[in-house]
Write a protein that holds these residues in place. Sequence first.
Motif, PDB file in Angstrom:
ATOM      1  N   ILE A  16      -0.611  30.694 -26.941  1.00  0.00           N
ATOM      2  CA  ILE A  16       0.674  29.767 -26.495  1.00  0.00           C
ATOM      3  C   ILE A  16       0.142  28.586 -26.325  1.00  0.00           C
ATOM      4  CG2 ILE A  16       2.577  29.044 -24.965  1.00  0.00           C
ATOM      5  CD1 ILE A  16       2.817  32.001 -24.316  1.00  0.00           C
ATOM      6  N   ALA A  17      -0.598  27.987 -25.179  1.00  0.00           N
ATOM      7  CA  ALA A  17      -1.325  26.960 -24.966  1.00  0.00           C
ATOM      8  C   ALA A  17      -2.835  26.770 -24.784  1.00  0.00           C
ATOM      9  CB  ALA A  17      -0.572  26.152 -23.792  1.00  0.00           C
ATOM     10  N   GLY A  18      -3.424  27.981 -24.739  1.00  0.00           N
ATOM     11  CA  GLY A  18      -4.722  28.322 -24.369  1.00  0.00           C
ATOM     12  C   GLY A  18      -5.268  28.185 -23.188  1.00  0.00           C
ATOM     13  N   VAL A  19      -4.267  28.128 -22.234  1.00  0.00           N
ATOM     14  CA  VAL A  19      -4.520  28.342 -20.725  1.00  0.00           C
ATOM     15  C   VAL A  19      -5.447  29.607 -20.319  1.00  0.00           C
ATOM     16  CG1 VAL A  19      -3.485  28.488 -18.225  1.00  0.00           C
ATOM     17  CG2 VAL A  19      -2.585  27.143 -20.030  1.00  0.00           C
ATOM     18  N   MET A  20      -5.083  30.768 -20.567  1.00  0.00           N
ATOM     19  CA  MET A  20      -5.714  32.041 -20.307  1.00  0.00           C
ATOM     20  C   MET A  20      -6.920  32.186 -21.182  1.00  0.00           C
ATOM     21  SD  MET A  20      -4.015  33.492 -17.906  1.00  0.00           S
ATOM     22  CE  MET A  20      -3.159  32.172 -17.405  1.00  0.00           C
ATOM     23  N   GLY A  21      -7.004  31.762 -22.530  1.00  0.00           N
ATOM     24  CA  GLY A  21      -8.191  31.672 -23.238  1.00  0.00           C
ATOM     25  C   GLY A  21      -9.294  30.618 -22.577  1.00  0.00           C
ATOM     26  N   GLY A  22      -8.536  29.568 -22.034  1.00  0.00           N
ATOM     27  CA  GLY A  22      -9.668  28.715 -21.498  1.00  0.00           C
ATOM     28  C   GLY A  22     -10.249  29.303 -19.981  1.00  0.00           C
ATOM     29  N   ILE A  23      -9.407  29.940 -19.262  1.00  0.00           N
ATOM     30  CA  ILE A  23      -9.954  30.665 -18.138  1.00  0.00           C
ATOM     31  C   ILE A  23     -10.987  31.479 -18.584  1.00  0.00           C
ATOM     32  CG2 ILE A  23      -9.608  31.985 -16.244  1.00  0.00           C
ATOM     33  CD1 ILE A  23      -6.726  30.423 -16.054  1.00  0.00           C
ATOM     34  N   ALA A  24     -10.753  32.300 -19.685  1.00  0.00           N
ATOM     35  CA  ALA A  24     -11.775  33.379 -19.852  1.00  0.00           C
ATOM     36  C   ALA A  24     -12.994  32.800 -20.637  1.00  0.00           C
ATOM     37  CB  ALA A  24     -10.795  34.062 -21.209  1.00  0.00           C
ATOM     38  N   GLU A  25     -12.889  31.539 -21.265  1.00  0.00           N
ATOM     39  CA  GLU A  25     -14.180  31.130 -21.963  1.00  0.00           C
ATOM     40  C   GLU A  25     -14.889  30.472 -20.967  1.00  0.00           C
ATOM     41  OE1 GLU A  25     -12.798  28.405 -24.796  1.00  0.00           O
ATOM     42  OE2 GLU A  25     -12.337  29.820 -26.335  1.00  0.00           O
ATOM     43  N   TYR A  26     -14.094  29.790 -19.614  1.00  0.00           N
ATOM     44  CA  TYR A  26     -15.088  29.068 -18.765  1.00  0.00           C
ATOM     45  C   TYR A  26     -15.826  30.198 -17.639  1.00  0.00           C
ATOM     46  CZ  TYR A  26     -15.811  26.684 -14.443  1.00  0.00           C
ATOM     47  OH  TYR A  26     -16.498  26.156 -13.260  1.00  0.00           O
ATOM     48  N   PHE A  27     -15.318  31.476 -17.806  1.00  0.00           N
ATOM     49  CA  PHE A  27     -15.832  32.606 -16.766  1.00  0.00           C
ATOM     50  C   PHE A  27     -16.707  33.470 -17.682  1.00  0.00           C
ATOM     51  CE2 PHE A  27     -12.651  31.393 -13.735  1.00  0.00           C
ATOM     52  CZ  PHE A  27     -13.466  31.026 -12.621  1.00  0.00           C
ATOM     53  N   GLY A  28     -16.488  33.486 -19.056  1.00  0.00           N
ATOM     54  CA  GLY A  28     -17.336  34.214 -19.923  1.00  0.00           C
ATOM     55  C   GLY A  28     -16.750  35.553 -20.084  1.00  0.00           C
ATOM     56  N   TRP A  29     -15.471  35.729 -19.615  1.00  0.00           N
ATOM     57  CA  TRP A  29     -14.702  37.126 -19.793  1.00  0.00           C
ATOM     58  C   TRP A  29     -13.954  36.911 -21.193  1.00  0.00           C
ATOM     59  CZ3 TRP A  29     -11.950  35.999 -14.316  1.00  0.00           C
ATOM     60  CH2 TRP A  29     -12.922  36.118 -13.461  1.00  0.00           C
ATOM     61  N   SER A  30     -13.324  38.302 -21.488  1.00  0.00           N
ATOM     62  CA  SER A  30     -12.570  38.414 -22.647  1.00  0.00           C
ATOM     63  C   SER A  30     -11.165  38.101 -22.290  1.00  0.00           C
ATOM     64  CB  SER A  30     -12.373  40.101 -22.823  1.00  0.00           C
ATOM     65  OG  SER A  30     -11.444  40.303 -23.840  1.00  0.00           O
ATOM     66  N   PRO A  31     -10.704  37.169 -23.290  1.00  0.00           N
ATOM     67  CA  PRO A  31      -9.357  36.696 -22.988  1.00  0.00           C
ATOM     68  C   PRO A  31      -8.239  37.834 -23.046  1.00  0.00           C
ATOM     69  CG  PRO A  31     -10.256  35.564 -24.937  1.00  0.00           C
ATOM     70  CD  PRO A  31     -11.349  36.660 -24.603  1.00  0.00           C
ATOM     71  N   THR A  32      -8.545  38.634 -23.864  1.00  0.00           N
ATOM     72  CA  THR A  32      -7.381  39.787 -23.501  1.00  0.00           C
ATOM     73  C   THR A  32      -7.229  40.395 -22.178  1.00  0.00           C
ATOM     74  OG1 THR A  32      -7.890  40.376 -25.671  1.00  0.00           O
ATOM     75  CG2 THR A  32      -6.666  42.263 -24.430  1.00  0.00           C
ATOM     76  N   TRP A  33      -8.397  40.607 -21.462  1.00  0.00           N
ATOM     77  CA  TRP A  33      -8.410  40.999 -20.235  1.00  0.00           C
ATOM     78  C   TRP A  33      -7.894  40.011 -19.281  1.00  0.00           C
ATOM     79  CZ3 TRP A  33      -8.582  46.132 -19.316  1.00  0.00           C
ATOM     80  CH2 TRP A  33      -9.146  46.897 -20.206  1.00  0.00           C
ATOM     81  N   VAL A  34      -8.252  38.957 -19.198  1.00  0.00           N
ATOM     82  CA  VAL A  34      -7.624  37.813 -18.668  1.00  0.00           C
ATOM     83  C   VAL A  34      -5.991  37.775 -18.585  1.00  0.00           C
ATOM     84  CG1 VAL A  34      -7.402  35.124 -18.115  1.00  0.00           C
ATOM     85  CG2 VAL A  34      -9.644  36.409 -18.719  1.00  0.00           C
ATOM     86  N   ARG A  35      -5.534  37.732 -20.093  1.00  0.00           N
ATOM     87  CA  ARG A  35      -4.053  37.716 -20.243  1.00  0.00           C
ATOM     88  C   ARG A  35      -3.462  38.889 -19.455  1.00  0.00           C
ATOM     89  NH1 ARG A  35      -5.932  36.201 -25.822  1.00  0.00           N
ATOM     90  NH2 ARG A  35      -5.723  33.961 -25.763  1.00  0.00           N
ATOM     91  N   LEU A  36      -4.050  40.016 -19.768  1.00  0.00           N
ATOM     92  CA  LEU A  36      -3.699  41.452 -19.344  1.00  0.00           C
ATOM     93  C   LEU A  36      -3.621  41.278 -17.730  1.00  0.00           C
ATOM     94  CD1 LEU A  36      -2.567  44.415 -19.747  1.00  0.00           C
ATOM     95  CD2 LEU A  36      -4.889  45.107 -19.447  1.00  0.00           C
ATOM     96  N   LEU A  37      -4.376  40.893 -17.013  1.00  0.00           N
ATOM     97  CA  LEU A  37      -4.800  40.770 -15.449  1.00  0.00           C
ATOM     98  C   LEU A  37      -3.412  39.831 -15.128  1.00  0.00           C
ATOM     99  CD1 LEU A  37      -6.078  41.400 -13.046  1.00  0.00           C
ATOM    100  CD2 LEU A  37      -7.504  39.320 -13.326  1.00  0.00           C
ATOM    101  N   PHE A  38      -3.445  38.593 -15.793  1.00  0.00           N
ATOM    102  CA  PHE A  38      -2.429  37.499 -15.462  1.00  0.00           C
ATOM    103  C   PHE A  38      -0.731  38.303 -15.523  1.00  0.00           C
ATOM    104  CE2 PHE A  38       0.472  34.267 -16.459  1.00  0.00           C
ATOM    105  CZ  PHE A  38       0.394  33.273 -15.267  1.00  0.00           C
TER     106      PHE A  38
END
Length: 70
Positions: A16-38
């Motif tokens: 949508i806006a890249g918020v969860m992707g940005g958090i994932a890239e900052y911490f070096g995590w998978s964007p899919t897992w960050v989105r799922l956790l959120f």
Amino acid sequence: MAKLAKLHRSQNSRMIAGVMGGIAEYFGWSPTWVRLLFFIVSSLSAAVPGILIYIILWIVMPKASSGSYQ
């Protein structure tokens, strides 16, 4: 995968806006897992809706530029 030097909205991993992707890239995590956790945390929380947090982060987090990546 490129890592963000500071917390920004992602250019590469956006749904949508890249918020969860940005958090994932900052911490070096998978964007899919960050989105799922959120999704799980916001579904279980009755106090503050997840969509409100997402919109606030969308407004507060700057958009990443090519210089934002290390």
